[in-house]
Scaffold this motif. Structure first.
Motif, short mmCIF file in Angstrom:
data_model
loop_
_atom_site.label_atom_id
_atom_site.label_comp_id
_atom_site.label_asym_id
_atom_site.label_seq_id
_atom_site.Cartn_x
_atom_site.Cartn_y
_atom_site.Cartn_z
N GLU B 5 -2.99 2.83 7.82
CA GLU B 5 -1.54 2.74 8.06
C GLU B 5 -1.22 1.26 8.13
OE1 GLU B 5 0.10 5.37 11.22
OE2 GLU B 5 0.81 3.48 12.04
N THR B 29 2.17 7.43 1.33
CA THR B 29 3.49 7.79 1.87
C THR B 29 4.15 6.50 2.36
OG1 THR B 29 2.60 9.89 2.62
CG2 THR B 29 4.69 9.20 3.58
N THR B 31 7.46 4.68 4.26
CA THR B 31 8.62 4.92 5.15
C THR B 31 9.30 3.59 5.46
OG1 THR B 31 7.06 6.40 6.26
CG2 THR B 31 9.27 6.24 7.20
N GLU B 62 1.32 4.61 4.39
CA GLU B 62 0.20 5.40 4.93
C GLU B 62 -0.58 6.02 3.78
OE1 GLU B 62 1.81 7.69 8.72
OE2 GLU B 62 3.33 7.41 7.18
#
Lengths: 469, 112
Positions: B5, B29, B31, B62
């Motif tokens: 992360e 992913t 964000t 991530e």
């Protein structure tokens, strides 16, 4: 059978339509002698331009300045000023403002419901345009003025109280002062006070009333501890640009004709606006180190406000000076004085309109020249100090009426309907608590985030939907 | 398996993504987040009123990767996202028990 009915109906309709046509033929013949099509076109276009200032101009300007949870309620203030005053004005507002004078204080109700206000020109208010053209042009001024006030109490005034405020303020504050300044035999007009397009009537009235309103309502919950940052600066710039565009109708339209005076007013309006945007940005650049977009937009509005009373009376170079001073003065007002005095004029209605309008009215007494407009007067710098005195009287009177009138009206409304949204309502936001809406959807789902948790109302009532978990 | 992360400067996302793609890591992913660390906030001024903004916009990226790739992935991210100034971000690693691909039911390294 059917065709006989249709024939009879057609004959009857034709007969009924002929009656008003015959009656109007006389009016039209009379009117055609004096109505100037160019003047009428310009005034109608100007009326439409002034409408554009409120919606969408002011609505976006104020809407962008407010927080995301209050953008719709802020826009609704402007929208409903349009709705309510568009009904109040033809019923009694226009008659009180411009109707036959009673003791130099107020217009009579002879023009209630627009009776005696037809398509024939009224020589007192535009000898070359239909009377209704003047009426609708003035209506747009009556609409934007209370909408401007909403910038002071935005994000905390309840909608029902706002509607009551609109009606009462327009009737008891705007209409009388409009009569004094612009109505035939109004006492300030007789005194010789000059206000070309509404420096006192529109901007001082709205700005000072805004100050009173924000003091009566109190500060927004969380002011000082929570950031209250404009949520959409592009809205603000778009709104300011529409205000600037529409203001050509506001000021140049006030010449009430397609003529040299309109051109002069157009030119000085533009120059003063640019000058004020420039000086505001320079002031904040020196003060805070960055030239901001919000500063440019705010400065432009400050310049538009300040040149408004002077627009038909001053030349181009005084206009630039008026703009330059207006940008700096209004900047200092909203960035320094407001912080020191700690009142919560949320979107700076007073700082820009009250102060800019006051400066503009005084500047008219300094820079007015009969070389620009023989129907006006000479100001102090053109050898007539009396004009400045007249302007100061008009300013003082307008401040006084705005303070007393607004205070009394708000206190009276508060007896019947709470003015201020509760702390909880302010936390949630006025968009939801007053209007049941949310301005922005989640970009992924296309609905508000809260909608994920919502149960369709009909199903919830029927008890048909079980919770997911 | 390891979950990586990392918090990055928003402007570095494309570079990091391209470098990881080139190495063969495709699943991730992303964000948009706000946060604060060593980097001081910034001051914004609205009509002369100053607001100090100490939560700054960042990107959180991530991914779950096989253990054997961890050190190389960390090197790629560090090399690509570094500017040398305060505010470049951080990388955190976590052990992951299992991964399951919903479509096929595959587990472990096969599923990522």
């Amino acid at each position: 059978m059917k065709s006989r009915f249709l024939r009879t109906f057609a004959l009857f309709s034709t007969f009924m339509m002929t009656i008003p046509a015959l009656a109007w033929a006389d009016d039209a013949a009379q009117a055609a002698a004096t109505i100037d099509t160019g003047d009428t076109s310009w005034v109608l276009i100007s009326a439409a331009l002034v409408m554009l200032m409120t919606l969408p101009g002011l609505a976006l300007f104020y809407g962008g300045l407010s927080r995301k949870k209050n953008v719709l309620s802020t826009i609704m203030y402007s929208f409903f000023a349009m709705v309510i005053i568009s009904l109040q004005w033809p019923l009694w507002g226009y008659s009180l403002s411009f109707g036959p004078d009673i003791n130099h204080i107020i217009g009579s109700l002879d023009w209630f419901g627009l009776s005696n206000v037809g398509i024939d020109p009224n020589p007192d208010y535009g000898a070359t345009i239909p009377h209704q053209a003047f009426m609708i042009f003035q209506m747009m001024f009556a609409i934007i003025t209370p909408a401007l006030i909403s910038g002071a109490f935005a994000e905390r005034m309840r909608f029902p109280a706002f509607i009551a405020f609109l009606l009462l303020w327009a009737t008891f504050v705007y209409d009388p002062v409009a009569h004094w300044v612009w109505g035939v035999d109004g006492w300030l007009r007789n005194l010789g006070a000059l206000d070309f397009a509404g420096g006192t009537v529109v901007h001082i009235l709205s700005g000072v009333s805004g100050l009173v309103a924000c003091l009566v309502l109190g500060k927004r919950k969380g002011l000082g501890s929570e950031p209250m940052i404009p949520h959409n600066l592009p809205f603000v710039v778009l709104g300011a640009a529409l205000l600037w565009f529409g203001w050509f109708g506001f000021n140049a339209g006030s010449a009430l004709g397609a003529n040299g005076l309109a051109v002069s007013a157009f030119v000085v309006t533009h120059l003063a606006t640019a000058a004020a945007a420039f000086s505001w940005v320079v002031a904040e650049w020196l003060h805070h180190g960055k030239p901001t977009t919000l500063g440019a937009a705010s400065g432009a509005v400050a310049g538009l406000v300040a040149i408004t009373p002077a627009a038909g009376f001053v030349g181009p170079m005084p206009a630039i000076l008026i703009g330059l001073i207006s940008g700096v003065v209004c900047y200092l007002m909203v960035s320094v004085v407001k912080a020191k005095l700690r009142y919560d004029d949320a979107l700076d209605a007073f700082g820009i309109h009250g102060i800019g309008g006051t400066w503009g009215a005084i500047a008219t007494g300094l820079f007015a020249s009969t070389a620009v407009n023989p129907a006006g007067g000479d100001g102090l710098f053109f050898g007539n100090p009396e004009q400045l005195v007249n302007q100061l009287i008009a300013v003082a009177v307008t401040w006084g009426v705005a303070i007393v009138g607004t205070y009394v009206i708000l206190k009276v409304i508060n007896l019947f309907s709470k003015l201020r949204a509760t702390d909880e309502e302010q936390d949630t936001g006025l968009d939801f608590t007053q209007h049941g809406e949310d301005a922005y959807t989640d970009l992924v789902s296309g609905s508000t985030l809260a909608a994920f948790a919502a149960v369709p109302a009909a199903k919830a009532t029927a008890g048909a939907v079980k919770p997911a978990l | 398996m390891t979950k990586i992360e990392c918090i990055l400067r928003p402007g570095k996302l494309e570079n990091v993504k391209d470098a990881l793609n080139e190495y063969g890591i495709h699943g991730m992913t992303v964000t948009q987040v706000i946060g604060c660390g060593l980097q001081k906030g910034r001051t914004e001024v609205y009509r002369g009123a100053e607001y100090s903004i100490n939560l700054l916009p960042k990107i959180k990226l991530e991914m779950v990767i096989p253990d054997k790739n961890v050190s190389e992935v960390i090197r790629i991210i560090t090399d690509t996202a570094r500017t040398g100034e305060i505010g470049d971000g951080k990388i955190f690693t976590y052990k992951v028990d299992n991964a399951i691909r919903i479509r096929t039911g595959e587990t472990g390294d096969e599923a990522i």
